[in-house]
Design a protein around this motif. Sequence first.
Motif, PDB file in Angstrom:
ATOM      1  N   GLY A 220      -0.119  20.556  48.430  1.00 54.77           N
ATOM      2  CA  GLY A 220       0.691  21.186  49.468  1.00 54.77           C
ATOM      3  C   GLY A 220       0.932  22.661  49.199  1.00 54.77           C
ATOM      4  N   GLN A 221       1.047  23.032  47.927  1.00 50.07           N
ATOM      5  CA  GLN A 221       1.271  24.428  47.585  1.00 50.07           C
ATOM      6  C   GLN A 221       0.048  25.302  47.847  1.00 50.07           C
ATOM      7  OE1 GLN A 221       4.015  25.665  47.218  1.00 50.07           O
ATOM      8  NE2 GLN A 221       5.383  24.028  46.535  1.00 50.07           N
ATOM      9  N   PHE A 222      -1.146  24.695  47.886  1.00 46.06           N
ATOM     10  CA  PHE A 222      -2.326  25.462  48.279  1.00 46.06           C
ATOM     11  C   PHE A 222      -2.179  25.959  49.715  1.00 46.06           C
ATOM     12  CE2 PHE A 222      -4.359  23.209  44.718  1.00 46.06           C
ATOM     13  CZ  PHE A 222      -4.993  24.278  44.092  1.00 46.06           C
ATOM     14  N   GLY A 223      -1.564  25.116  50.547  1.00 48.67           N
ATOM     15  CA  GLY A 223      -1.300  25.527  51.924  1.00 48.67           C
ATOM     16  C   GLY A 223      -0.334  26.690  51.977  1.00 48.67           C
ATOM     17  N   TYR A 224       0.682  26.667  51.101  1.00 47.58           N
ATOM     18  CA  TYR A 224       1.648  27.765  51.059  1.00 47.58           C
ATOM     19  C   TYR A 224       0.975  29.067  50.647  1.00 47.58           C
ATOM     20  CZ  TYR A 224       5.419  30.704  49.265  1.00 47.58           C
ATOM     21  OH  TYR A 224       6.257  31.767  49.005  1.00 47.58           O
ATOM     22  N   ILE A 225       0.184  29.022  49.564  1.00 50.89           N
ATOM     23  CA  ILE A 225      -0.497  30.232  49.088  1.00 50.89           C
ATOM     24  C   ILE A 225      -1.470  30.746  50.144  1.00 50.89           C
ATOM     25  CG2 ILE A 225      -2.080  31.154  47.348  1.00 50.89           C
ATOM     26  CD1 ILE A 225       0.725  30.675  46.309  1.00 50.89           C
ATOM     27  N   ALA A 226      -2.172  29.821  50.807  1.00 50.11           N
ATOM     28  CA  ALA A 226      -3.130  30.230  51.846  1.00 50.11           C
ATOM     29  C   ALA A 226      -2.423  30.918  53.005  1.00 50.11           C
ATOM     30  CB  ALA A 226      -3.915  29.019  52.342  1.00 50.11           C
ATOM     31  N   LEU A 227      -1.293  30.361  53.444  1.00 51.31           N
ATOM     32  CA  LEU A 227      -0.547  30.969  54.554  1.00 51.31           C
ATOM     33  C   LEU A 227       0.004  32.334  54.171  1.00 51.31           C
ATOM     34  CD1 LEU A 227       1.381  27.840  55.909  1.00 51.31           C
ATOM     35  CD2 LEU A 227      -0.363  29.151  57.126  1.00 51.31           C
ATOM     36  N   ARG A 228       0.517  32.459  52.940  1.00 48.30           N
ATOM     37  CA  ARG A 228       1.012  33.764  52.509  1.00 48.30           C
ATOM     38  C   ARG A 228      -0.135  34.772  52.450  1.00 48.30           C
ATOM     39  NH1 ARG A 228       6.020  34.170  49.937  1.00 48.30           N
ATOM     40  NH2 ARG A 228       5.626  36.398  50.244  1.00 48.30           N
ATOM     41  N   GLY A 229      -1.298  34.322  51.947  1.00 52.28           N
ATOM     42  CA  GLY A 229      -2.455  35.206  51.871  1.00 52.28           C
ATOM     43  C   GLY A 229      -2.948  35.636  53.243  1.00 52.28           C
ATOM     44  N   ILE A 230      -2.934  34.703  54.197  1.00 52.13           N
ATOM     45  CA  ILE A 230      -3.337  35.035  55.561  1.00 52.13           C
ATOM     46  C   ILE A 230      -2.372  36.057  56.163  1.00 52.13           C
ATOM     47  CG2 ILE A 230      -3.519  34.101  57.907  1.00 52.13           C
ATOM     48  CD1 ILE A 230      -4.594  31.508  56.609  1.00 52.13           C
ATOM     49  N   GLY A 231      -1.075  35.861  55.888  1.00 53.08           N
ATOM     50  CA  GLY A 231      -0.092  36.828  56.376  1.00 53.08           C
ATOM     51  C   GLY A 231      -0.349  38.223  55.827  1.00 53.08           C
ATOM     52  N   PHE A 232      -0.706  38.294  54.547  1.00 53.99           N
ATOM     53  CA  PHE A 232      -1.005  39.594  53.947  1.00 53.99           C
ATOM     54  C   PHE A 232      -2.262  40.201  54.570  1.00 53.99           C
ATOM     55  CE2 PHE A 232      -3.151  42.183  50.689  1.00 53.99           C
ATOM     56  CZ  PHE A 232      -2.171  43.148  50.489  1.00 53.99           C
ATOM     57  N   CYS A 233      -3.285  39.383  54.789  1.00 57.58           N
ATOM     58  CA  CYS A 233      -4.518  39.895  55.402  1.00 57.58           C
ATOM     59  C   CYS A 233      -4.268  40.418  56.806  1.00 57.58           C
ATOM     60  CB  CYS A 233      -5.585  38.794  55.431  1.00 57.58           C
ATOM     61  SG  CYS A 233      -6.334  38.450  53.826  1.00 57.58           S
ATOM     62  N   LEU A 234      -3.385  39.764  57.537  1.00 54.79           N
ATOM     63  CA  LEU A 234      -3.042  40.237  58.878  1.00 54.79           C
ATOM     64  C   LEU A 234      -2.356  41.604  58.816  1.00 54.79           C
ATOM     65  CD1 LEU A 234      -1.752  36.895  60.456  1.00 54.79           C
ATOM     66  CD2 LEU A 234      -3.775  38.181  61.175  1.00 54.79           C
ATOM     67  N   VAL A 235      -1.474  41.778  57.832  1.00 55.79           N
ATOM     68  CA  VAL A 235      -0.811  43.075  57.658  1.00 55.79           C
ATOM     69  C   VAL A 235      -1.837  44.143  57.281  1.00 55.79           C
ATOM     70  CG1 VAL A 235       0.836  44.368  56.247  1.00 55.79           C
ATOM     71  CG2 VAL A 235       1.420  42.080  57.050  1.00 55.79           C
TER      72      VAL A 235
END
Length: 324
Positions: A220-235
């Motif tokens: 489940g934490q892989f999903g958290y890291i992936a979402l945070r990483g996607i948010g950073f890529c969007l920024v």
Amino acid sequence: MSFLHAAWLKRLKPLARWVVVGAAIAFLLHTLVRHWDDISSLRISPQGWSLLLLALGVTLLAHTWAGWVWSWALQALQQPIPGSWSAPVYLQTNLLKYLPGNVWHFFGRVRALRSAGVDNGTAIIGVALEPLLMAAAALVVGIATPTHYWPLQLLSLGVVLATLSPRWLNPLVNRLGRSKTAAITASESPSPPPIQNSKFKIQNSPSPGLRHYPLKPLLGQFGYIALRGIGFCLVLNAVTPLAAIAWPSTISAFSLAWLGGLVVPGAPGGLGVFEAIALSLLQGQFSAAVVLSAVVLYRVVSTLAEALGAGLATLDQSLSSTLK
């Protein structure tokens, strides 16, 4: 003599924390001054603002997901905590990490768990297990980024994964459960903001401890890291065009920078540490001006997402209480 040595180390520990944070902030300020002309020339297009808004939503989803996955970690410790309870508590206590010391969000969660009927040892381990799982997930994702410390990354990953096993965690749960010091620490910690859903109570609390390796919350934490990483890529994409092929390596580098902010003690919310590591890892791929602009914007987006999450969780619980 050993007592004097321990006392000396205890005095040096807070100083070492401030040295690390101060060095990171000094590095950022130096880079900011050096590349100020380039940074001031950057402009965000209307599409870029849309990407920043989308990043805010993705980051809010990441924090909410982390709160839900926390219930999986607690359930692995034989505590029947539902995600509908853990997610609001997680969101409401999240902003406390920006207080000096970077530990008050943990105290808030321990108090909420104890008020829900979880025993002291399990409450402490249940709170400590969450960042361990996050660190393991971030290390796995970060392995894709080649650094001079790659062997250390592998070693750290092995240590963290081994620490998560029942063989190591269960004796610690039992020891903490019997510790009067831990109980006093948990009961005398500064009061967190009111947790509306702390009225939840466990009926007939089962024996604490892991019965198996916490694989489900780790995944489940892989999903958290992936979402945070996607948010950073969007920024980052709002500042400069980011090719789709560059997203995986950027997320990998982000995970290492985020992990640095997580593990460095005393840095409130990883402030300064995350930005410095991200800058050092991504400068070869992007200009310093672009990376610095992105990490500063991401800090704003992330903090807004945490504030929005805490506000929405409190509002939801208040409305639920009013309807009842």
